[in-house]
Design an enzyme around this catalytic site. Structure first.
Site, mmCIF file in Angstrom:
data_model
loop_
_atom_site.group_PDB
_atom_site.id
_atom_site.type_symbol
_atom_site.label_atom_id
_atom_site.label_comp_id
_atom_site.label_asym_id
_atom_site.label_seq_id
_atom_site.Cartn_x
_atom_site.Cartn_y
_atom_site.Cartn_z
ATOM 1 N N HIS A 168 23.431 52.605 8.514
ATOM 2 C CA HIS A 168 24.774 52.214 8.938
ATOM 3 C C HIS A 168 25.342 51.288 7.873
ATOM 4 C CE1 HIS A 168 28.260 51.157 10.994
ATOM 5 N NE2 HIS A 168 27.784 50.568 12.079
ATOM 6 N N GLU A 190 29.724 57.263 23.136
ATOM 7 C CA GLU A 190 30.447 58.165 22.241
ATOM 8 C C GLU A 190 30.216 59.622 22.628
ATOM 9 O OE1 GLU A 190 31.251 58.989 17.471
ATOM 10 O OE2 GLU A 190 29.459 57.881 18.076
ATOM 11 N N HIS A 237 30.236 58.403 14.952
ATOM 12 C CA HIS A 237 29.868 57.051 14.539
ATOM 13 C C HIS A 237 28.359 56.885 14.683
ATOM 14 C CE1 HIS A 237 30.499 52.976 13.399
ATOM 15 N NE2 HIS A 237 30.051 52.482 14.534
ATOM 16 N N PHE A 269 33.150 46.624 15.934
ATOM 17 C CA PHE A 269 33.085 45.529 16.901
ATOM 18 C C PHE A 269 34.506 45.132 17.319
ATOM 19 C CE2 PHE A 269 28.762 43.453 15.598
ATOM 20 C CZ PHE A 269 28.101 44.529 16.161
ATOM 21 N N LYS A 295 23.815 58.934 9.811
ATOM 22 C CA LYS A 295 23.285 57.619 9.432
ATOM 23 C C LYS A 295 21.790 57.651 9.127
ATOM 24 C CE LYS A 295 26.948 54.700 11.248
ATOM 25 N NZ LYS A 295 27.988 55.714 11.385
ATOM 26 N N CYS A 327 33.140 47.890 11.464
ATOM 27 C CA CYS A 327 32.623 49.186 11.004
ATOM 28 C C CYS A 327 33.671 50.287 10.955
ATOM 29 C CB CYS A 327 31.444 49.603 11.879
ATOM 30 S SG CYS A 327 30.167 48.329 11.949
#
Length: 402
Positions: free
Chosen positions: A332, A309, A298, A390, A327, A170
């Site tokens: 996403h 985060e 994110h 990831f 998002k 991502c």
């Protein structure tokens, strides 16, 4: 670092085609998410019970005949996105000014055209000897490779410089800005087309569902009751060039990258990689944390990721920062998230719009005051975008407006 000009930028997502549609959706707080209507891998199965950010119209937009060898849903979205906001014309202009070999292509994706491979394996044909083969129309190696997207965009634009596909989950289409910057600053090229494209497919939907990360309803980033993400698809681009002091506009001021490698799918519990990427971007931009007015997080809406985060942000930025996840508008978009949310950061700079968060109602008390649910109309001098993938692949970007 020496800033770079962003001479064109665009994205197409569930929130609309091109910058104007995206800006209108942001201002109107109109989500592009809808109940999942993406066809299941097996026709006899029911679609997963979730919400998605699907781009309308891809199925009715075949590629031009000259590019038919790359025909697949992902490359169709790449082509569709390239036609918005004068992007194709801007790329052609850069090729004419600098020469095709002096323009690089750095493109991000997480699944590329795997949807076409899924369809091919779902329709295997046996020959007279009983050996299974892809059906005739799908026996095209060009679309059964992670580099399908890069090769397609290269053919579609005529770019002849370095052509690189970045696949770091991502963070893919955020890291493309960093790699392109290094190519330009090293003198290898004079300009670079960067971007990212990812489309929905069975591997995405069922893979994330197997990880128990998919929410049954629209995602609620940073809400106290968030339960998971909503998957989406998107494509977008930006054209980077050396700064002409006589020309104003958007600038890439800095990038930061880190790889904490804590876990295959979970972030470092103390947000180590996230903080390192943000600090690295600020250092390259020559800015203190307090100079950032808007931060696009994110913010996937998973319980663990959002909390980590938010703690990293609270430990670095003052309470005056306006930070949000967008998002809820797009879903996403995985390997395309970096470019989509960079375009949103650039819209914030250009239009003085600090987006909030859609669908979320109850602030998580564990998250800091930087997290804002409501839109705010205020000038933005510097904006940042976070994209975390990831495996601990993290990237942060800092933008300004000259």
């Amino acid at each position: 670092m020496a800033p770079l000009s962003i001479t064109a930028h665009t994205c197409t997502s569930a929130a609309g085609r091109g910058r104007a549609a995206l800006l209108d959706a942001l201002r109107g707080r109109r989500s592009g998410l809808r109940r999942n209507d993406f066809p299941p891998v097996a026709p006899e199965e029911s679609p997963l019970d979730c919400w998605i950010g699907r781009v309308d119209g891809i199925e009715a937009l075949p590629l031009p005949e000259t590019l038919a060898r790359w025909e697949c849903r992902n490359n169709r979205l790449a082509w569709l996105a390239l036609q918005q906001d004068g992007m194709a014309e801007a790329v052609a202009g850069a090729v004419a000014r600098f020469g095709a070999s002096r323009v690089a292509l750095v493109i991000g994706t997480s699944t590329s055209s795997i949807g076409e491979s899924e369809a091919a394996y779902g329709d295997l044909r046996a020959d007279a000897a009983g050996t299974l083969h892809f059906p005739p129309g799908m026996q095209r190696p060009e679309v059964h490779t992670p580099h399908s997207l890069g090769a397609f965009v290269q053919a579609a634009t005529g770019i002849a410089g370095p052509c690189i596909t970045v696949a770091t989950a991502c963070s893919s289409s955020a890291k493309v800005f960093a790699q392109a910057t290094r190519l330009i600053h090293a003198g290898i090229v004079d300009a670079a087309l960067v971007g990212g494209v990812d489309t929905l497919c069975g591997s995405v939907l069922y893979g994330f569902n197997a990880l128990q990360l998919v929410a049954p309803g629209p995602c609620r980033p940073f809400d106290a009751d968030r339960v998971g993400l909503s998957l989406g698809e998107a494509g977008g681009y930006a054209l980077l060039e050396r700064v002409d002091p006589a020309v104003g506009g958007a600038r890439l001021l800095g990038y930061g990258e880190s790889s904490d490698a804590h876990h295959m799918s979970a972030p470092h519990p103390e947000g180590l990689g996230a903080r390192m990427a943000m600090e690295d971007a600020l250092a390259r931009a020559g800015l203190e944390a307090g100079a950032i007015d808007y931060l696009n997080l994110h913010g996937t809406a998973t319980p663990t990721n959002d909390g980590i985060e938010a703690r990293a942000v609270a430990g670095l930025f003052p309470a005056t920062l306006h930070a949000s996840s967008t998002k809820g508008w797009t879903g996403h978009t995985l390997g395309a998230a970096g470019i989509v949310e960079s375009v949103i950061a650039l819209l914030a700079l250009e239009h003085g719009l600090r987006p909030g968060i859609l669908n979320s109602e109850t602030p998580d008390p564990a998250c800091g005051p930087q997290i804002r649910f409501e839109n705010e109309a205020r000038p933005v001098r510097h904006a940042m975008n976070n994209s975390f993938g990831f495996g601990g692949n993290n990237a942060s970007l800092v933008f300004g407006w000259a």
